[in-house]
Design a protein around this motif. Structure first.
Motif, PDB file in Angstrom:
ATOM      1  N   ARG A   2       0.835  -1.201   0.000  1.00  0.00           N
ATOM      2  CA  ARG A   2       0.000   0.000   0.000  1.00  0.00           C
ATOM      3  C   ARG A   2       0.869   1.250   0.000  1.00  0.00           C
ATOM      4  O   ARG A   2       1.858   1.338   0.732  1.00  0.00           O
ATOM      5  N   ILE A   3       0.479   2.224  -0.820  1.00  0.00           N
ATOM      6  CA  ILE A   3       1.294   3.422  -0.985  1.00  0.00           C
ATOM      7  C   ILE A   3       0.449   4.681  -0.800  1.00  0.00           C
ATOM      8  O   ILE A   3      -0.713   4.718  -1.202  1.00  0.00           O
ATOM      9  N   LEU A   4       1.045   5.692  -0.182  1.00  0.00           N
ATOM     10  CA  LEU A   4       0.400   6.996  -0.074  1.00  0.00           C
ATOM     11  C   LEU A   4       1.114   7.949  -1.036  1.00  0.00           C
ATOM     12  O   LEU A   4       2.331   8.106  -0.967  1.00  0.00           O
ATOM     13  N   VAL A   5       0.343   8.551  -1.949  1.00  0.00           N
ATOM     14  CA  VAL A   5       0.906   9.513  -2.894  1.00  0.00           C
ATOM     15  C   VAL A   5       0.437  10.907  -2.488  1.00  0.00           C
ATOM     16  O   VAL A   5      -0.762  11.182  -2.483  1.00  0.00           O
ATOM     17  N   VAL A   6       1.384  11.767  -2.113  1.00  0.00           N
ATOM     18  CA  VAL A   6       1.046  13.131  -1.712  1.00  0.00           C
ATOM     19  C   VAL A   6       1.448  14.050  -2.855  1.00  0.00           C
ATOM     20  O   VAL A   6       2.636  14.315  -3.069  1.00  0.00           O
ATOM     21  N   VAL A  42      -4.765   6.911   9.970  1.00  0.00           N
ATOM     22  CA  VAL A  42      -5.741   5.817   9.951  1.00  0.00           C
ATOM     23  C   VAL A  42      -5.316   4.583   9.168  1.00  0.00           C
ATOM     24  O   VAL A  42      -5.972   3.555   9.239  1.00  0.00           O
ATOM     25  N   ALA A  43      -4.218   4.673   8.405  1.00  0.00           N
ATOM     26  CA  ALA A  43      -3.815   3.505   7.625  1.00  0.00           C
ATOM     27  C   ALA A  43      -2.321   3.256   7.779  1.00  0.00           C
ATOM     28  O   ALA A  43      -1.574   4.151   8.160  1.00  0.00           O
ATOM     29  N   THR A  44      -1.915   2.042   7.476  1.00  0.00           N
ATOM     30  CA  THR A  44      -0.497   1.685   7.517  1.00  0.00           C
ATOM     31  C   THR A  44      -0.005   1.538   6.082  1.00  0.00           C
ATOM     32  O   THR A  44      -0.569   0.782   5.311  1.00  0.00           O
ATOM     33  N   TYR A  45       1.032   2.299   5.749  1.00  0.00           N
ATOM     34  CA  TYR A  45       1.554   2.251   4.383  1.00  0.00           C
ATOM     35  C   TYR A  45       2.913   1.579   4.351  1.00  0.00           C
ATOM     36  O   TYR A  45       3.658   1.588   5.336  1.00  0.00           O
ATOM     37  N   ARG A  67       9.343  11.927  10.948  1.00  0.00           N
ATOM     38  CA  ARG A  67      10.555  11.320  11.510  1.00  0.00           C
ATOM     39  C   ARG A  67      10.673  11.623  12.997  1.00  0.00           C
ATOM     40  O   ARG A  67      11.114  10.792  13.778  1.00  0.00           O
ATOM     41  N   LYS A  68      10.273  12.844  13.388  1.00  0.00           N
ATOM     42  CA  LYS A  68      10.314  13.219  14.797  1.00  0.00           C
ATOM     43  C   LYS A  68       9.377  12.327  15.607  1.00  0.00           C
ATOM     44  O   LYS A  68       9.645  12.000  16.758  1.00  0.00           O
ATOM     45  N   ASP A  69       8.279  11.930  14.930  1.00  0.00           N
ATOM     46  CA  ASP A  69       7.292  11.045  15.554  1.00  0.00           C
ATOM     47  C   ASP A  69       7.758   9.587  15.597  1.00  0.00           C
ATOM     48  O   ASP A  69       7.037   8.722  16.074  1.00  0.00           O
ATOM     49  N   GLY A  70       8.932   9.310  14.999  1.00  0.00           N
ATOM     50  CA  GLY A  70       9.468   7.954  15.016  1.00  0.00           C
ATOM     51  C   GLY A  70       9.019   7.078  13.862  1.00  0.00           C
ATOM     52  O   GLY A  70       9.231   5.870  13.884  1.00  0.00           O
ATOM     53  N   SER A  71       8.388   7.685  12.848  1.00  0.00           N
ATOM     54  CA  SER A  71       7.934   6.890  11.706  1.00  0.00           C
ATOM     55  C   SER A  71       9.110   6.436  10.849  1.00  0.00           C
ATOM     56  O   SER A  71       9.995   7.215  10.510  1.00  0.00           O
ATOM     57  N   ALA A  72       9.106   5.133  10.484  1.00  0.00           N
ATOM     58  CA  ALA A  72      10.174   4.589   9.640  1.00  0.00           C
ATOM     59  C   ALA A  72       9.667   4.380   8.214  1.00  0.00           C
ATOM     60  O   ALA A  72      10.310   3.715   7.414  1.00  0.00           O
ATOM     61  N   ARG A 177      -3.332  -3.761   3.297  1.00  0.00           N
ATOM     62  CA  ARG A 177      -2.226  -3.723   2.348  1.00  0.00           C
ATOM     63  C   ARG A 177      -2.670  -3.852   0.900  1.00  0.00           C
ATOM     64  O   ARG A 177      -1.955  -3.460  -0.013  1.00  0.00           O
ATOM     65  N   LEU A 178      -3.836  -4.443   0.657  1.00  0.00           N
ATOM     66  CA  LEU A 178      -4.226  -4.729  -0.729  1.00  0.00           C
ATOM     67  C   LEU A 178      -5.239  -3.753  -1.296  1.00  0.00           C
ATOM     68  O   LEU A 178      -5.425  -3.692  -2.504  1.00  0.00           O
ATOM     69  N   TYR A 179      -5.909  -2.999  -0.435  1.00  0.00           N
ATOM     70  CA  TYR A 179      -6.974  -2.146  -0.944  1.00  0.00           C
ATOM     71  C   TYR A 179      -6.828  -0.721  -0.439  1.00  0.00           C
ATOM     72  O   TYR A 179      -6.604  -0.498   0.746  1.00  0.00           O
ATOM     73  N   SER A 180      -6.967   0.246  -1.356  1.00  0.00           N
ATOM     74  CA  SER A 180      -6.957   1.646  -0.961  1.00  0.00           C
ATOM     75  C   SER A 180      -8.350   2.014  -0.453  1.00  0.00           C
ATOM     76  O   SER A 180      -9.292   1.231  -0.557  1.00  0.00           O
TER      77      SER A 180
END
Ligand code: CA
Length: 224
Positions: A2-6, A42-45, A67-72, A177-180
């Motif tokens: 799953r991908i987030l496109v900004v 709300v989602a995991t990418y 990154r400050k929030d610890g997101s990898a 993971r499979l559906y947007s």
């Protein structure tokens, strides 16, 4: 995956989303920093593409915040800012890759796949189990060295199961993971997809089995 496109340029966002869906990604599109943060809450990418010039702020601050929030979360910056010092800024802010517009779509897809191969996300270019092989860069599936044609979604499900082979993939993770968010998911959509994939693998003589753990999820293991 799953991908987030900004990306706030409507036309480019449409092109990106279409190309990434064809490449097997479940795509959510955000057009501002605020909506990107909403999606991320709300989602995991598995990976994100981030434009820098956004209507309500700079993608760079969004990235620093993450990154400050610890997101990898692996992030690829996609921008028209092509000065070397901009690339340095982006990478220092925590980006994993940086691609300048105009770009070549296959290169973007290849770079995203490379990000997904990094430790934490996955292993190598090819995933195997028994006589089954999936090349994650070409999306080609083979059984005993012979090409097998699967739909985009079947391939994505197989990739997910192969990445977590031997462990249960829960229904919730699979749906994530499979559906947007654009996809209206019917109550038995996963069952139908699993059923088709399982039958297809049987038909071509794959020595693997997809086991259903009722109410929990699915598990891929080598058939004995
Ligand atoms: Ca922009």
């Amino acid at each position: 995956m799953r991908i987030l496109v900004v990306e706030d340029e409507r036309e480019l966002a449409g092109l990106l989303n279409g190309a990434l869906e064809r490449a097997g990604f479940a795509v959510d599109g955000a057009t501002s920093c605020a909506s990107a943060l909403d999606y991320l809450r709300v989602a995991t990418y598995d990976v994100a593409v981030l434009d820098l010039g956004l209507p309500d702020g700079d993608g760079m601050s969004l990235l620093r915040h993450l990154r400050k929030d610890g997101s990898a979360l692996p992030v690829l910056i996609l921008t028209a800012r092509d000065a070397p010092e901009d690339r340095v800024l982006g990478l220092n802010a925590g980006a994993d890759d940086y691609l300048v517009k105009p770009f070549h779509m296959p290169e973007l897809v290849a770079r995203l796949r490379a990000l997904l191969r990094r430790p934490n996300a996955a292993l190598g270019v090819t995933l195997t189990l028994g006589n089954l092989l999936l090349d994650t860069s070409t999306r080609q599936v083979q059984v005993d060295g012979v090409d097998v044609s699967l739909s985009v979604r079947e391939t994505s499900m197989l990739e997910l199961l192969l990445r977590q082979q031997g462990t249960v993939v829960t229904r919730a993770v699979m749906e994530q993971r499979l559906y947007s968010f654009d996809v209206q998911l019917g109550s038995n959509a996963l069952e139908v997809l699993v059923h088709r994939l399982r039958r297809r693998l049987q038909d071509v003589g794959a020595t693997v089995g997809i086991h259903t753990l009722r109410g929990v999820g699915y598990l891929l293991s080598e058939a004995r």
